[in-house]
Design a protein around this motif. Structure first.
Motif, short mmCIF file in Angstrom:
data_model
loop_
_atom_site.label_atom_id
_atom_site.label_comp_id
_atom_site.label_asym_id
_atom_site.label_seq_id
_atom_site.Cartn_x
_atom_site.Cartn_y
_atom_site.Cartn_z
N GLY A 66 8.48 11.90 -9.80
CA GLY A 66 7.38 11.54 -8.90
C GLY A 66 7.62 10.17 -8.31
O GLY A 66 8.63 9.92 -7.69
N ASP A 109 2.09 5.26 -7.04
CA ASP A 109 1.14 5.05 -5.97
C ASP A 109 -0.12 4.45 -6.55
O ASP A 109 -0.29 4.41 -7.77
N LEU A 110 -1.00 3.99 -5.69
CA LEU A 110 -2.13 3.21 -6.16
C LEU A 110 -3.26 4.06 -6.71
O LEU A 110 -4.25 3.54 -7.21
N LEU A 111 -3.14 5.36 -6.62
CA LEU A 111 -4.21 6.21 -7.14
C LEU A 111 -3.85 6.82 -8.48
O LEU A 111 -4.64 7.53 -9.07
N ALA A 117 0.80 -1.21 0.00
CA ALA A 117 0.00 0.00 0.00
C ALA A 117 0.84 1.27 0.00
O ALA A 117 0.38 2.32 -0.41
N GLU A 118 2.07 1.18 0.48
CA GLU A 118 2.83 2.41 0.67
C GLU A 118 3.24 3.06 -0.65
O GLU A 118 3.62 2.38 -1.60
N ASP A 119 3.16 4.39 -0.69
CA ASP A 119 3.58 5.12 -1.89
C ASP A 119 5.07 4.89 -2.11
O ASP A 119 5.85 4.84 -1.17
N ARG A 120 5.46 4.80 -3.36
CA ARG A 120 6.87 4.61 -3.68
C ARG A 120 7.42 5.88 -4.32
O ARG A 120 6.83 6.41 -5.26
N LEU A 121 8.56 6.30 -3.82
CA LEU A 121 9.23 7.44 -4.42
C LEU A 121 10.08 6.93 -5.58
O LEU A 121 10.78 5.94 -5.46
N GLY A 122 9.99 7.61 -6.70
CA GLY A 122 10.75 7.16 -7.86
C GLY A 122 12.24 7.41 -7.69
O GLY A 122 12.64 8.42 -7.13
#
Ligand SMILES: Nc1ncnc2c1ncn2[C@@H]1O[C@H](COP(=O)(O)OP(=O)(O)O)[C@@H](O)[C@H]1O
Ligand SMILES: [Mg+2]
Lengths: 257, 399, 620
Positions: free
Chosen positions: C214, C217-219, C118-123
């Motif tokens: 960027g 992320d899942l959104l 679920a966690e956002d990933r930083l590129g």
């Protein structure tokens, strides 16, 4: 005698091409007039300008003395012009009778009525029209499953729905068997006689043209090159030239004359 | 022991356990966007499950186990209202909790007020939940946005920065967060100016242009409300283009692990933020919670959501205990000035606006071992920062 | 001046990813005529694969190979989707495939969550391009310059592919005339698969190439899709140069929007789109559509008849059961049924214009939400009694539809759809942004019915009467002359015009009626929920209705209602499960493949084939 339809100096350009050049003619009441010419001569384009599907580049069209140039098709239809198309455009999702009923509802200005059910409206009148073109027995079949020839007859019934004074028929017998063609043209001739309607039609089959048309006009590359009775047109030099390549005009003449 | 008695005994035991679990558990309806906002909802759910287990291992509440029914609303207020009805009328839940998104929280709160269901809004940030759209049945746990913004404003007022730029996601929370910061800062330091206000669409930030626009206004300091993917992009572009050089930045929620962790070694340094410095605790209930959480979920570190989830369950358990019953009127009465022991210390659900006195940690960001952390942090009690009772009474609809 | 240049450069850099994604969608649409909603999901997958690969492959070489590899992988995923999900439904009514792509979105969302968490990933940042260059004193990131340099090459590459290679010539031929490809003796399905590969790969590249600016992320799938649609529409569907120009236009415009109109960044894009569509209905580089290219394809609809005696008895029996529900069922059943009836009415209103009129709206939520907001605003600001506010909902929605319809009916096909979308987004952003009046995202709350309707029972009966009444009204209109005229305009506009029917007027009327009834549904909705938020005006809401109409059967009369009922019940059940999006997505894809004529259409055909039902008279 006042002309039903009067066309003067009609021109139409598509980009650089001039599809119709300075076409002028009249159709008299009760007249069955043919407009012939090779493919691409501009016949359909002419028809489209007569009934408002296309605006002319210049020139004027008069119906019973009133100018109708550039008016939308639905207005011209309301003034008593019926039309059939080279490629049929019936409502595929409706039955044969409903297609005619649709035109009748429009003619009687009941389009925005919310009662009764549409399929019940003007059913008798529609059946009477279908009777004329010999389609009554197929009244409840879906249009989508009709044979092409039947669609053409249906179009004629639809075109009669607004009790027109002028019928424009673009290749009414295209795609029909020879016997059927003769029958349909005979039917058209009968309608002209019985109802006093004027008819302007285009046609490929010269048998049909020479057998029924009172007058014939010949269009070539957008220009009217001849007009007159069957014999006059047949003997016209220019017409002979135009049709020399195809040759059909004269072959047909030989076999029939 | 004869076979007969053995069978009879085990049958009785079986019946007892079955009934005690099936009929006797106290059900709480928990509605959330587990999928739509998985990054926030997962730690929150884990916090709930941890507390639930602790309580049930210790015998439950009112001698009955506590059972949370988790339902997903996909982030849609309309669906949440439907599910709330189902939980209350069909599943036999005694009260409702859940939601992260403010709008879903407000929708459930509106239903709660109309139908007389008790709703504990744990996470939603909108202060309207307890103020403008407040109702007697809706309670809110999480520190209000107003207070968090006031904490940052207080710190900002201490510097000699005059020209401020703000950047906040363009929706209700962002607007409220900026308004609260401005109000509090102007009160403390009337000469401040707001020279640029940026409103990127939520999760659709165009970070490069935002940074250029802020830079062009030449502010002395920046107030940041962006979070999640927006924050990542903003921080990256801002650092790259030198926006944060020699500027003080105040970041609302920026110190929460949900937002700081994904930034890794690019986490900004020297921002003053609100957040959750779990790694800094050395003793007391705060540390106990962190240890318990990491024992229960060895691959995870706690997030603020984990704490909120945990405190939600503790609050509900305390309310049930105080009420001595699961009936709505008793529970409602119990929530009035309810005191709850939590990892943050004792909090109170204030009678005046149903808002808890959960506070906030403030501190300065720094990099440690390639990760962003909060240093020099302290815990702030929210009460001194809240609007006065008169102001709150004026905001809340008459009851 | 320096700032101005820097801003332009930012805009150009932002255009890169947008262009990649948009050109992929445009290609796919141009050749296959599939409106691929799942394109944003492919972009998201590209980003996730990109991160995973960049973390494994070292150095600058690894970084750029990771981007290319992500494109390749996503291209292959696109091929799998095309072969497994879309190929079985090419013969279905046009636009039906968008239902399948909607299922794909759901499946990918859950799979991505399962795989990457679920966690956002930083590129990761691009090796060697981690700092800035000063241009006229302004800092410009090196990676931005790299993107600006790369994009023209991609454009040229695509241009070369399309104009100079055999496959490109086929692609162009297919874009211009689908029949021609068949005539050229080309295996159409492999051409489609190839185009899907290319389009998907471009989306994947777009997702990977934006990573240094960027992350993943899942959104991000749904967040990009609306901008991509805007770009494709402005550029002209199917046009690669169009996609390029429009990406640059939108990105640069956005940069200046951020600088000078920071509050209105949400609307700007849609205002531009609406203006472009009104001035150039086929986009900047688009081509006029041939009549009949959209809306009606495949086998024609069948003739219709009002329900016969048995049908009426069955409906009466169903209504009797519904009326008795409160007697033998708990209150939640009524709450659920209230929701279902409201959604059915909403879907039926769309079906009236979509099925009967061939007018595909991508923005029907504007009238549902618009009606709901109208009622809620009256209640909130003037304490209007609920009864009056309720009646205002269909009225306001109808007026809104009259206004927007006047513009929309000038266009046709997919461009009509896109203009409806632009208008609905305008309404959405108004609700979202006009905080003082609409409460913005926090919506309007405490909009409850009058005392006499406030119980669950009472409101259920109210919804039953009004909702079913609305559905019956729509059905009646379909059988009335106006409905026939509408079908006539859909079947053959030329014939209708040539027999005295004002096609545009009929379409406008239908648009308005559909809008008013959507507003009626919205009115029912707002008082049943007690609150209204901008999400009821979102694109997603419009697509909910669109999808159930297709799912139920676009060439039937009851498809919308049946599809809506099916979807609501399926959702109510499935959301109880952990991976409900995956399952729901698979269910949708399954229904699409098993029932390419929609639920009702396929049931009708199957029951005719096995003799359960007589073939209708008119089909003999
Ligand atoms: N919409 C149009 N655009 C461009 N050219 C057209 C169009 N319609 C007809 N033409 C051209 O005008 C000429 C006359 O066509 P048409 O009237 O259909 O001929 P006919 O009916 O006599 O076979 C043809 O050369 C045709 O290609
Ligand atoms: Mg012709």
């Amino acid at each position: 005698m006042n002309a039903v339809l009067k066309v003067s100096g009609l021109n139409r350009f598509f980009g650089g091409i001039q599809a119709v050049k300075d076409v002028t003619f009249e159709v008299a009441p009760g007249e069955l007039k043919a407009l012939i010419g090779p493919n691409g001569a501009g016949k359909s384009t002419c028809f489209n300008m007569l009934m408002g599907q296309l605006p002319p580049s210049s020139g004027k069209v008069f119906l019973n003395g009133e100018e109708i140039t550039g008016k939308p098709p639905r207005d011209i239809w309301r003034r008593g012009v019926g039309r059939t198309f080279q490629i049929t455009g019936t409502y595929q999702s409706m039955t044969v009778a409903e297609n005619v009923q649709m035109a009748l509802m429009s003619h009687h200005r009941r389009i925005f009525a919310i009662r009764p059910y549409a399929y019940k409206l003007y059913r008798e009148e529609a059946m009477a029209l279908l009777e004329i073109v010999g389609m009554a027995d197929q009244a409840d079949r879906a249009c989508a499953i009709l044979a092409y020839g039947d669609l053409k007859r249906l179009e004629l019934a639809i075109a009669l729905a607004n009790e027109p004074t002028l019928l424009l028929m673009d290749e009414p017998t295209a795609g029909m068997a020879p016997k059927e063609r003769i029958r349909l043209m005979q039917l058209t001739a009968d309608i002209v006689r019985e109802r006093g309607v004027s008819v302007l039609f285009t046609e490929h089959d010269m048998d049909v043209v020479f057998a029924h048309a009172h007058h014939i006009m010949v269009l070539n590359r957008g220009e009217l090159i001849a007009e007159g009775t069957a014999t006059e047109v047949r003997n016209n030099k220019k017409v002979q030239e135009v049709y020399l390549g195809g040759g059909m005009l004269f072959n047909k003449e030989d076999t029939h004359a | 022991m004869s076979l007969k008695t053995l069978i009879a005994a085990s049958a009785a035991l079986l019946a007892a356990t079955c009934s005690s679990f099936a009929a006797d558990s106290i059900k709480i309806g928990e509605i959330n966007h587990y999928k739509r906002l998985a990054a926030f909802a997962e730690p929150y759910k884990k916090g709930i499950e941890l507390a639930q287990k602790e309580i049930n291992d210790a015998g439950g509440v009112l001698d009955r186990p506590l059972e949370f029914i988790f339902r997903d609303d996909n982030g849609k207020p309309g669906d949440a209202v439907k599910i709330a009805e189902e939980l209350m009328t069909r599943e036999g839940a005694v009260m409702l909790t859940g939601s992260i998104l403010s709008n879903v929280g407000l929708a459930i709160a509106s239903l709660a007020g109309e139908k007389g269901y008790i709703y504990l809004a744990a996470e939603p940030l909108a202060d309207a939940l307890v103020w403008e759209s407040g109702n007697p049945y809706t309670f809110r746990l999480r520190t209000s946005t107003y207070v968090q913004a006031a904490l940052l404003a207080e710190e900002a007022a201490k510097t000699d920065a005059i020209r401020y730029a703000t950047i906040a996601p363009n929706y209700a929370y962002g607007t409220a967060a900026v308004a609260a910061f401005k109000e509090n800062l102007k009160k403390l330091k009337p000469e401040v100016e707001f020279v640029s206000e940026q409103w990127p669409a939520l999760f659709k930030i165009d970070a490069g242009s935002e940074v250029q626009a802020i830079e062009a206004a030449k502010p002395d300091a920046i107030y940041n409300v962006t979070f999640g993917p927006d924050l990542q992009k903003f921080v990256r572009e801002g650092s790259l283009r030198g926006l944060f050089d020699d500027r003080k930045v105040y970041g609302l929620l920026t110190g929460e692990p949900e937002y700081l962790d994904p930034l890794g070694d690019e986490a900004p340094e020297g921002w003053f933020v609100t957040g959750y410095p779990w790694y800094g605790f050395t003793e007391g209930p705060a540390k106990d919670f962190v240890d318990a959480y990491m024992a229960a979920y060895p691959d995870e570190t706690p997030k603020i959501g984990s704490l909120v989830g945990y405190m939600t369950v503790k609050s509900i358990a305390a309310a049930l205990k105080k009420a001595g019953s699961t009936e709505t009127p008793a529970l409602l009465a119990a929530f009035e000035d309810l005191k709850v022991d939590t990892p943050m210390g004792e909090i109170v659900y204030r009678g005046i606006d149903n808002q808890s006195t959960m506070g906030a940690y403030v501190g300065t960001t720094a990099l440690k071992d390639g990760k962003g952390v909060m240093v020099d942090w302290s815990y702030k009690d929210p009460v001194p920062y809240m609007p006065s009772d008169e102001e709150i009474k004026a905001k809340r609809p008459a009851e | 001046m320096g700032l101005f240049v820097a801003q332009i450069l930012t805009g150009l850099a932002n255009a890169a990813a947008l262009f990649l994604v948009a050109s992929g969608l445009s290609l796919i649409f141009g050749v296959t005529r599939i409106v691929n909603f799942a394109h944003g999901s492919l972009y998201m997958l590209g980003a996730y694969f990109g991160i995973t690969l960049m973390n494994t492959l070292p150095g600058a070489f690894g970084f750029w190979s990771a981007i290319l590899l992500s494109g390749l992988i996503i291209g292959l995923i696109g091929v799998i989707i095309e072969i497994c999900v879309l190929r079985p439904v090419y013969r279905a009514p046009e636009l039906f495939q968008l239902v399948a792509t909607f299922g794909v979105i759901l499946v990918i969302q859950d799979l991505a969550l399962m795989i990457w968490g679920a966690e956002d990933r930083l590129g990761p940042r691009a090796p060697g391009l981690k700092s800035v260059v000063r241009i006229m004193g302004e800092p410009v990131p090196q990676y931005d310059l790299a993107l600006i340099a790369i994009t023209p090459f991609i454009l040229l590459g695509l241009w070369w592919l399309i104009t100079k290679t055999r496959i490109g010539i086929l692609v162009r031929a297919a874009t211009q005339d689908r029949e021609m490809v068949g005539a050229l003796g080309v295996n159409q399905s492999w051409l489609f698969t190839g185009v899907f590969f290319l389009g998907s790969a471009l989306a994947g590249l777009g997702g990977a190439i934006q990573l240094p600016k960027g992350g993943a992320d899942l959104l991000m799938d749904l967040n990009i899709i609306s901008s991509v649609f805007v770009v494709v529409v402005i550029g002209g569907m199917g046009s690669i140069p169009g996609a390029f120009v429009a990406s640059v236009l939108i990105s640069v415009l956005n940069v200046f929007g951020v600088a000078y109109l920071p509050q209105s960044t949400l609307v700007l894009m849609y205002v531009v789109m609406a203006v472009v569509l009104l001035l150039r209905p086929y986009g900047l580089f688009g081509r006029e559509e041939k009549a009949g290219e959209h809306g009606q394809a495949g086998e024609p609809d069948r003739p219709i008849r009002p329900a016969g005696l048995y049908g009426r008895i069955a409906v009466a029996a169903l209504l009797a059961v519904l009326a008795l529900i409160p007697v033998f069922s708990g209150s939640f059943t009524q709450v659920l049924l209230t929701d279902i009836i409201i959604f059915c009415l909403f879907a039926a209103s769309l079906q009236f214009m979509l099925s009967t009129g061939g007018l595909v709206s991508f923005g029907h939520a504007a009238y549902f939400g618009g009606g709901a907001y109208a009622a809620a605003l009256l209640v909130s600001y003037s304490d209007t009694p609920m009864e009056i506010a309720f009646m205002f909902a269909p009225l306001a929605a109808g007026l809104l539809a009259i206004l927007f319809g006047w513009f929309c009916i000038r266009l046709s096909g997919v461009y009509f759809a896109m203009l409806t979308l632009a208008f609905s987004q305008l309404i959405w952003s108004a609700a979202f942004q006009w905080y003082e009046v609409t409460g913005g995202d926090d919506g309007l709350v405490n909009i409850w019915p009058a005392k006499w309707l406030s119980g669950t029972n009472a409101y259920y009966y109210f919804t039953l009467i009004v909702g079913v009444g609305g559905i019956i009204l729509l059905r009646h209109l379909t059988h009335a002359p106006i409905g026939y005229a509408l079908r006539g305009t859909r079947d053959s506009a030329r014939q209708a015009e040539a027999t005295g029917i004002n096609v545009k007027l009929i379409q406008w009327t239908a648009f308005s009626i559909a809008g008013a009834l959507a507003g009626l549904a919205g009115g029912l909705f707002v008082f049943s929920k007690g609150s209204i938020f901008p999400n009821e005006l979102e694109i997603a809401k419009s697509f909910d209705a669109l999808i159930v109409v297709f799912l139920g059967g676009v060439k039937t009369l009851s498809g919308g209602v049946v599809g809506a009922g099916f979807m609501e019940v399926a959702k109510d059940w499935l959301t109880r499960l952990e991976y409900w999006r995956l399952i729901l997505g698979l269910v949708i894809i399954g229904v699409v493949i098993i029932a390419p004529d929609g639920i009702v259409g396929t049931l009708r055909k199957v029951s005719e084939r096995i003799g359960l039902r007589r073939t209708e008279e008119f089909m003999k």
